[in-house]
Design a protein around this motif. Structure first.
Motif, PDB file in Angstrom:
ATOM      1  N   LEU A  77       1.070  -1.259  -0.117  1.00  0.00           N
ATOM      2  CA  LEU A  77      -0.083  -0.079  -0.079  1.00  0.00           C
ATOM      3  C   LEU A  77       0.950   1.215  -0.052  1.00  0.00           C
ATOM      4  O   LEU A  77       0.394   2.362  -0.492  1.00  0.00           O
ATOM      5  CB  LEU A  77      -0.806  -0.278   1.231  1.00  0.00           C
ATOM      6  CG  LEU A  77      -1.978  -1.185   0.955  1.00  0.00           C
ATOM      7  CD1 LEU A  77      -3.096  -1.195   2.229  1.00  0.00           C
ATOM      8  CD2 LEU A  77      -2.716  -1.206  -0.202  1.00  0.00           C
ATOM      9  N   THR A  78       1.917   1.173   0.730  1.00  0.00           N
ATOM     10  CA  THR A  78       2.860   2.247   0.270  1.00  0.00           C
ATOM     11  C   THR A  78       3.155   2.612  -0.987  1.00  0.00           C
ATOM     12  O   THR A  78       3.300   3.708  -1.534  1.00  0.00           O
ATOM     13  CB  THR A  78       4.212   2.059   1.248  1.00  0.00           C
ATOM     14  OG1 THR A  78       3.955   2.191   2.651  1.00  0.00           O
ATOM     15  CG2 THR A  78       5.392   3.303   1.083  1.00  0.00           C
ATOM     16  N   SER A  79       3.741   1.645  -1.660  1.00  0.00           N
ATOM     17  CA  SER A  79       3.769   1.385  -3.041  1.00  0.00           C
ATOM     18  C   SER A  79       2.744   2.141  -3.996  1.00  0.00           C
ATOM     19  O   SER A  79       2.923   2.930  -4.754  1.00  0.00           O
ATOM     20  CB  SER A  79       4.344   0.124  -3.508  1.00  0.00           C
ATOM     21  OG  SER A  79       4.500   0.187  -5.082  1.00  0.00           O
ATOM     22  N   VAL A  80       1.270   1.595  -3.579  1.00  0.00           N
ATOM     23  CA  VAL A  80       0.455   1.968  -4.440  1.00  0.00           C
ATOM     24  C   VAL A  80       0.057   3.282  -4.245  1.00  0.00           C
ATOM     25  O   VAL A  80      -0.264   4.184  -5.109  1.00  0.00           O
ATOM     26  CB  VAL A  80      -1.060   1.153  -3.920  1.00  0.00           C
ATOM     27  CG1 VAL A  80      -2.361   1.584  -4.248  1.00  0.00           C
ATOM     28  CG2 VAL A  80      -0.719  -0.347  -4.507  1.00  0.00           C
ATOM     29  N   ARG A  81       0.150   3.696  -2.843  1.00  0.00           N
ATOM     30  CA  ARG A  81      -0.110   5.208  -2.474  1.00  0.00           C
ATOM     31  C   ARG A  81       0.677   6.059  -3.386  1.00  0.00           C
ATOM     32  O   ARG A  81       0.352   7.229  -3.906  1.00  0.00           O
ATOM     33  CB  ARG A  81       0.134   5.438  -1.106  1.00  0.00           C
ATOM     34  CG  ARG A  81      -0.316   6.855  -0.452  1.00  0.00           C
ATOM     35  CD  ARG A  81      -0.229   7.008   0.925  1.00  0.00           C
ATOM     36  NE  ARG A  81       1.088   6.298   1.453  1.00  0.00           N
ATOM     37  CZ  ARG A  81       1.244   6.568   2.766  1.00  0.00           C
ATOM     38  NH1 ARG A  81       0.092   6.831   3.647  1.00  0.00           N
ATOM     39  NH2 ARG A  81       2.534   5.874   3.387  1.00  0.00           N
ATOM     40  N   ARG A  82       2.125   5.756  -3.578  1.00  0.00           N
ATOM     41  CA  ARG A  82       3.052   6.400  -4.183  1.00  0.00           C
ATOM     42  C   ARG A  82       2.832   6.628  -5.639  1.00  0.00           C
ATOM     43  O   ARG A  82       2.809   7.616  -6.376  1.00  0.00           O
ATOM     44  CB  ARG A  82       4.532   5.924  -4.086  1.00  0.00           C
ATOM     45  CG  ARG A  82       5.415   6.794  -4.683  1.00  0.00           C
ATOM     46  CD  ARG A  82       6.877   6.306  -4.345  1.00  0.00           C
ATOM     47  NE  ARG A  82       7.211   4.845  -4.494  1.00  0.00           N
ATOM     48  CZ  ARG A  82       7.260   3.960  -3.584  1.00  0.00           C
ATOM     49  NH1 ARG A  82       7.315   4.260  -2.322  1.00  0.00           N
ATOM     50  NH2 ARG A  82       7.526   2.575  -3.858  1.00  0.00           N
ATOM     51  N   TRP A  83       2.311   5.556  -6.247  1.00  0.00           N
ATOM     52  CA  TRP A  83       1.884   5.606  -7.765  1.00  0.00           C
ATOM     53  C   TRP A  83       0.464   6.252  -7.934  1.00  0.00           C
ATOM     54  O   TRP A  83       0.557   7.062  -9.069  1.00  0.00           O
ATOM     55  CB  TRP A  83       1.543   3.771  -7.961  1.00  0.00           C
ATOM     56  CG  TRP A  83       2.801   3.290  -8.372  1.00  0.00           C
ATOM     57  CD1 TRP A  83       3.683   2.740  -7.531  1.00  0.00           C
ATOM     58  CD2 TRP A  83       3.348   2.832  -9.738  1.00  0.00           C
ATOM     59  NE1 TRP A  83       4.753   2.198  -7.926  1.00  0.00           N
ATOM     60  CE2 TRP A  83       4.520   2.190  -9.453  1.00  0.00           C
ATOM     61  CE3 TRP A  83       3.069   3.226 -11.157  1.00  0.00           C
ATOM     62  CZ2 TRP A  83       5.591   1.789 -10.513  1.00  0.00           C
ATOM     63  CZ3 TRP A  83       3.930   2.758 -11.882  1.00  0.00           C
ATOM     64  CH2 TRP A  83       5.139   1.913 -11.357  1.00  0.00           C
ATOM     65  N   LEU A  84      -0.344   6.241  -6.892  1.00  0.00           N
ATOM     66  CA  LEU A  84      -1.594   6.946  -7.134  1.00  0.00           C
ATOM     67  C   LEU A  84      -1.255   8.706  -6.989  1.00  0.00           C
ATOM     68  O   LEU A  84      -1.691   9.213  -7.711  1.00  0.00           O
ATOM     69  CB  LEU A  84      -2.442   6.487  -5.995  1.00  0.00           C
ATOM     70  CG  LEU A  84      -3.227   5.433  -6.064  1.00  0.00           C
ATOM     71  CD1 LEU A  84      -4.147   4.805  -4.689  1.00  0.00           C
ATOM     72  CD2 LEU A  84      -4.252   5.332  -7.323  1.00  0.00           C
ATOM     73  N   GLU A  85      -0.386   8.835  -6.128  1.00  0.00           N
ATOM     74  CA  GLU A  85       0.159  10.177  -6.191  1.00  0.00           C
ATOM     75  C   GLU A  85       0.812  10.745  -7.468  1.00  0.00           C
ATOM     76  O   GLU A  85       0.807  11.741  -7.491  1.00  0.00           O
ATOM     77  CB  GLU A  85       0.969  10.348  -4.781  1.00  0.00           C
ATOM     78  CG  GLU A  85       0.448  10.576  -3.349  1.00  0.00           C
ATOM     79  CD  GLU A  85       1.438  10.219  -2.389  1.00  0.00           C
ATOM     80  OE1 GLU A  85       2.353  10.211  -2.531  1.00  0.00           O
ATOM     81  OE2 GLU A  85       0.907  10.193  -1.221  1.00  0.00           O
ATOM     82  N   GLN A  86       1.296  10.063  -8.056  1.00  0.00           N
ATOM     83  CA  GLN A  86       2.147  10.206  -9.541  1.00  0.00           C
ATOM     84  C   GLN A  86       1.042  10.447 -10.517  1.00  0.00           C
ATOM     85  O   GLN A  86       1.416  10.252 -11.702  1.00  0.00           O
ATOM     86  CB  GLN A  86       3.122   9.183  -9.815  1.00  0.00           C
ATOM     87  CG  GLN A  86       4.207   9.207  -8.820  1.00  0.00           C
ATOM     88  CD  GLN A  86       5.401   8.130  -9.162  1.00  0.00           C
ATOM     89  OE1 GLN A  86       5.200   7.154  -9.909  1.00  0.00           O
ATOM     90  NE2 GLN A  86       6.569   7.910  -8.055  1.00  0.00           N
ATOM     91  N   GLY A  87      -0.074  10.214 -10.122  1.00  0.00           N
ATOM     92  CA  GLY A  87      -1.337  10.137 -11.288  1.00  0.00           C
ATOM     93  C   GLY A  87      -1.333   8.654 -12.040  1.00  0.00           C
ATOM     94  O   GLY A  87      -2.084   8.569 -13.129  1.00  0.00           O
ATOM     95  N   ARG A  88      -0.869   7.852 -11.482  1.00  0.00           N
ATOM     96  CA  ARG A  88      -0.792   6.307 -12.093  1.00  0.00           C
ATOM     97  C   ARG A  88      -2.135   5.304 -11.373  1.00  0.00           C
ATOM     98  O   ARG A  88      -2.753   5.935 -10.326  1.00  0.00           O
ATOM     99  CB  ARG A  88       0.588   5.529 -11.841  1.00  0.00           C
ATOM    100  CG  ARG A  88       1.492   6.379 -12.643  1.00  0.00           C
ATOM    101  CD  ARG A  88       2.864   5.600 -12.320  1.00  0.00           C
ATOM    102  NE  ARG A  88       3.781   6.536 -13.160  1.00  0.00           N
ATOM    103  CZ  ARG A  88       5.199   6.173 -13.370  1.00  0.00           C
ATOM    104  NH1 ARG A  88       5.198   4.828 -13.407  1.00  0.00           N
ATOM    105  NH2 ARG A  88       5.877   6.881 -14.072  1.00  0.00           N
TER     106      ARG A  88
END
Length: 190
Positions: A27-38
């Motif tokens: 979820l840390t990784s998912v959160r980072r990807w979501l913040e990047q617009g992915r």
């Protein structure tokens, strides 16, 4: 993960491998990807998650986790719901599956690859063992975000250690409050 019945009907003799990454790392990784617009599809699914849960009485335990629309709470609720529904459906439908923790696979990649091949009824292969060892135990510098050539066990431990402590505490609380099979709850035993 929510289409086990469809997959079983289409591929009745199939076996399934469920590899789950520690939720704090995932979820840390998912959160980072979501913040990047992915991860646009996941973003859309998270936006409709409260309404989807509200319309299904079986999912009532998850409502408290998604009702306020807090992004972290939504991710936590989504993670548990996603994997719990998957495991429940696999068991209910009698589908043969192998549950594997990503961290265990990263720690002993060749042994787990052999277990995976055995579960799938495939012969062991020296070329597979060499590839798994090379891609999991050697560090190669690449700019690719999907590069698998790294020391997997070190990377896995670092992502778990690097997770936000308040996020980990939310996940621990969710493991106590939400329907959760032992395989998922085991992430929070220590």
């Amino acid at each position: 993960n929510l289409n086990v019945a469809l997959l079983k009907a289409a591929f009745p003799a199939s076996r399934y491998v469920v590899i789950v990454r520690h939720p704090a790392a995932q979820l840390t990784s998912v959160r980072r990807w979501l913040e990047q617009g992915r991860l646009g599809e996941l973003r859309g699914a998270l936006q409709t998650l409260p309404a989807d849960i509200a319309s299904n009485a079986d999912l009532a335990p998850y409502r408290a986790w998604v009702k306020d629309g807090n992004p972290e709470d939504m991710l936590v609720g989504w993670w548990f719901l996603n994997y719990q529904v998957l495991l429940t459906d696999l068991r209910r439908l009698g589908v043969p599956f192998l549950f594997m923790r990503h961290e265990d696979l990263a720690a002993k990649p060749v042994a787990h690859a052999e277990a995976l091949l055995s579960f799938l009824g495939l012969p062991e292969s020296n070329s597979v063992a060499r590839y798994v060892a090379q891609s999991s135990e050697n560090e190669q510098k690449s700019q690719s975000p999907v590069d698998t050539f790294r020391k997997s066990a070190d990377h896995s431990r670092a992502t778990i250690r690097g997770a936000d402590r308040s996020f980990v505490e939310k996940l621990q609380r969710a493991a106590r409050e939400l329907p959760c099979d032992d395989e998922l709850r085991d992430y929070f035993k220590d």
